[in-house]
Scaffold this motif. Structure first.
Motif, PDB file in Angstrom:
ATOM      1  N   PRO A 126      32.780   2.012  -7.951  1.00 12.34           N
ATOM      2  CA  PRO A 126      33.130   3.005  -6.936  1.00 12.34           C
ATOM      3  C   PRO A 126      32.161   3.047  -5.752  1.00 12.34           C
ATOM      4  CG  PRO A 126      32.317   4.079  -8.921  1.00 12.34           C
ATOM      5  CD  PRO A 126      32.475   2.620  -9.245  1.00 12.34           C
ATOM      6  N   LEU A 127      30.995   2.437  -5.865  1.00 14.52           N
ATOM      7  CA  LEU A 127      30.061   2.408  -4.739  1.00 14.52           C
ATOM      8  C   LEU A 127      30.441   1.368  -3.691  1.00 14.52           C
ATOM      9  CD1 LEU A 127      26.627   2.832  -6.524  1.00 14.52           C
ATOM     10  CD2 LEU A 127      27.821   4.501  -5.093  1.00 14.52           C
ATOM     11  N   ALA A 128      31.037   0.266  -4.117  1.00 15.01           N
ATOM     12  CA  ALA A 128      31.344  -0.815  -3.181  1.00 15.01           C
ATOM     13  C   ALA A 128      32.826  -1.143  -3.054  1.00 15.01           C
ATOM     14  CB  ALA A 128      30.589  -2.081  -3.585  1.00 15.01           C
ATOM     15  N   ALA A 129      33.592  -0.955  -4.116  1.00 18.57           N
ATOM     16  CA  ALA A 129      34.991  -1.402  -4.126  1.00 18.57           C
ATOM     17  C   ALA A 129      35.869  -0.799  -3.031  1.00 18.57           C
ATOM     18  CB  ALA A 129      35.615  -1.140  -5.496  1.00 18.57           C
ATOM     19  N   PRO A 130      35.730   0.501  -2.674  1.00 22.91           N
ATOM     20  CA  PRO A 130      36.669   1.048  -1.689  1.00 22.91           C
ATOM     21  C   PRO A 130      36.650   0.351  -0.321  1.00 22.91           C
ATOM     22  CG  PRO A 130      35.624   2.818  -2.900  1.00 22.91           C
ATOM     23  CD  PRO A 130      34.902   1.550  -3.272  1.00 22.91           C
ATOM     24  N   LEU A 131      35.537  -0.215   0.076  1.00 25.05           N
ATOM     25  CA  LEU A 131      35.487  -0.946   1.346  1.00 25.05           C
ATOM     26  C   LEU A 131      35.416  -2.460   1.125  1.00 25.05           C
ATOM     27  CD1 LEU A 131      33.260   1.439   3.468  1.00 25.05           C
ATOM     28  CD2 LEU A 131      35.646   0.823   3.910  1.00 25.05           C
ATOM     29  N   GLY A 132      35.711  -2.888  -0.097  1.00 26.63           N
ATOM     30  CA  GLY A 132      35.712  -4.312  -0.420  1.00 26.63           C
ATOM     31  C   GLY A 132      37.056  -4.960  -0.124  1.00 26.63           C
ATOM     32  N   ALA A 133      37.029  -6.265   0.023  1.00 30.22           N
ATOM     33  CA  ALA A 133      38.231  -7.021   0.395  1.00 30.22           C
ATOM     34  C   ALA A 133      39.362  -6.858  -0.608  1.00 30.22           C
ATOM     35  CB  ALA A 133      37.879  -8.495   0.563  1.00 30.22           C
ATOM     36  N   ARG A 134      39.051  -6.870  -1.894  1.00 32.56           N
ATOM     37  CA  ARG A 134      40.107  -6.779  -2.911  1.00 32.56           C
ATOM     38  C   ARG A 134      40.871  -5.462  -2.807  1.00 32.56           C
ATOM     39  NH1 ARG A 134      38.255  -8.629  -8.432  1.00 32.56           N
ATOM     40  NH2 ARG A 134      38.623 -10.602  -7.387  1.00 32.56           N
ATOM     41  N   PHE A 135      40.152  -4.341  -2.701  1.00 37.40           N
ATOM     42  CA  PHE A 135      40.832  -3.052  -2.598  1.00 37.40           C
ATOM     43  C   PHE A 135      41.577  -2.925  -1.273  1.00 37.40           C
ATOM     44  CE2 PHE A 135      41.014   1.394  -1.211  1.00 37.40           C
ATOM     45  CZ  PHE A 135      41.871   1.873  -2.197  1.00 37.40           C
ATOM     46  N   LEU A 136      40.953  -3.335  -0.180  1.00 40.49           N
ATOM     47  CA  LEU A 136      41.604  -3.215   1.128  1.00 40.49           C
ATOM     48  C   LEU A 136      42.898  -4.021   1.184  1.00 40.49           C
ATOM     49  CD1 LEU A 136      38.462  -3.320   3.436  1.00 40.49           C
ATOM     50  CD2 LEU A 136      39.790  -1.306   2.744  1.00 40.49           C
ATOM     51  N   THR A 137      42.909  -5.197   0.546  1.00 37.51           N
ATOM     52  CA  THR A 137      44.122  -6.013   0.498  1.00 37.51           C
ATOM     53  C   THR A 137      45.197  -5.334  -0.343  1.00 37.51           C
ATOM     54  OG1 THR A 137      42.825  -8.036   0.789  1.00 37.51           O
ATOM     55  CG2 THR A 137      45.045  -8.278  -0.136  1.00 37.51           C
TER      56      THR A 137
END
Length: 192
Positions: free
Chosen positions: A45-56
């Motif tokens: 939850p610290l990095a995933a929300p602005l990570g490529a996988r979640f954004l895609t």
């Protein structure tokens, strides 16, 4: 709110979705199931929300492409004293065209010599946002800093002024920071 939280809110006006993050917190403003968001980011939850996988994955859900990851800055109070000579303008310029594609109530000023263009408009959730362009021959002399320092005084009603700057645009980022703008987070906007 620095607790690794990820809050899901409805999509704001002016965007299909927005993901905003700060020091150990994120907001996903999109018309998607909160449980889906939680499942997508649970592993980090610290990095995933602005990570490529979640954004895609979010792009697929909302049917809109994500824009760039931008640093979000807020302007200081209007500067005292004279700034650059700015003239209200109606110019054909790529910076103005981009602003009109993403903002409403767009207002444009140029320097008397035309070397600088300053643009204010209402962006996501109706907030006042600023952008600028400095002619290549006038760069490196502080004009960008002077333009963004003058911008808070141009906001109707004196409200807050926001800027989104791509971290790779180091010249622009330096100009905003030198003018006293404070970084408050990062965001990715998904088109209207």
């Amino acid at each position: 709110m620095a607790d690794a939280s990820v809050l899901r809110l409805p999509a704001p006006s002016g965007a299909r979705a927005v993901v905003v993050g700060g020091s150990a917190w994120h907001v996903v403003a999109a018309d998607v199931d909160p449980a889906w968001v939680a499942a997508q980011v649970a592993h980090d939850p610290l990095a995933a929300p602005l990570g490529a996988r979640f954004l895609t994955a979010l792009a697929d859900r909302v049917g809109a492409e994500p824009g760039s990851l931008d640093a979000v800055l807020v302007a200081p109070p209007p500067a005292a004293g004279p700034g650059p000579d700015l003239v209200p303008a109606s110019v054909a310029h790529p910076r103005v065209d981009r602003a009109r594609a993403h903002r409403s109530d767009v207002r444009v000023w140029t320097t008397a010599d035309g070397a600088g263009v300053l643009v204010l408009g209402r962006g996501v959730a109706g907030r006042w946002e600023v952008s600028l362009e400095v002619d290549p021959v006038a760069r490196g002399r502080g004009l960008g800093t002077a333009l963004v320092a003058a911008a808070p005084a141009l906001v109707p009603g004196g409200g807050p002024l926001w800027a989104q700057v791509a971290p790779a645009n180091t010249a622009s980022l330096r100009a905003f920071l030198a003018a006293g703008y404070r970084p408050v987070g990062a965001e990715v906007l998904f088109g209207p």
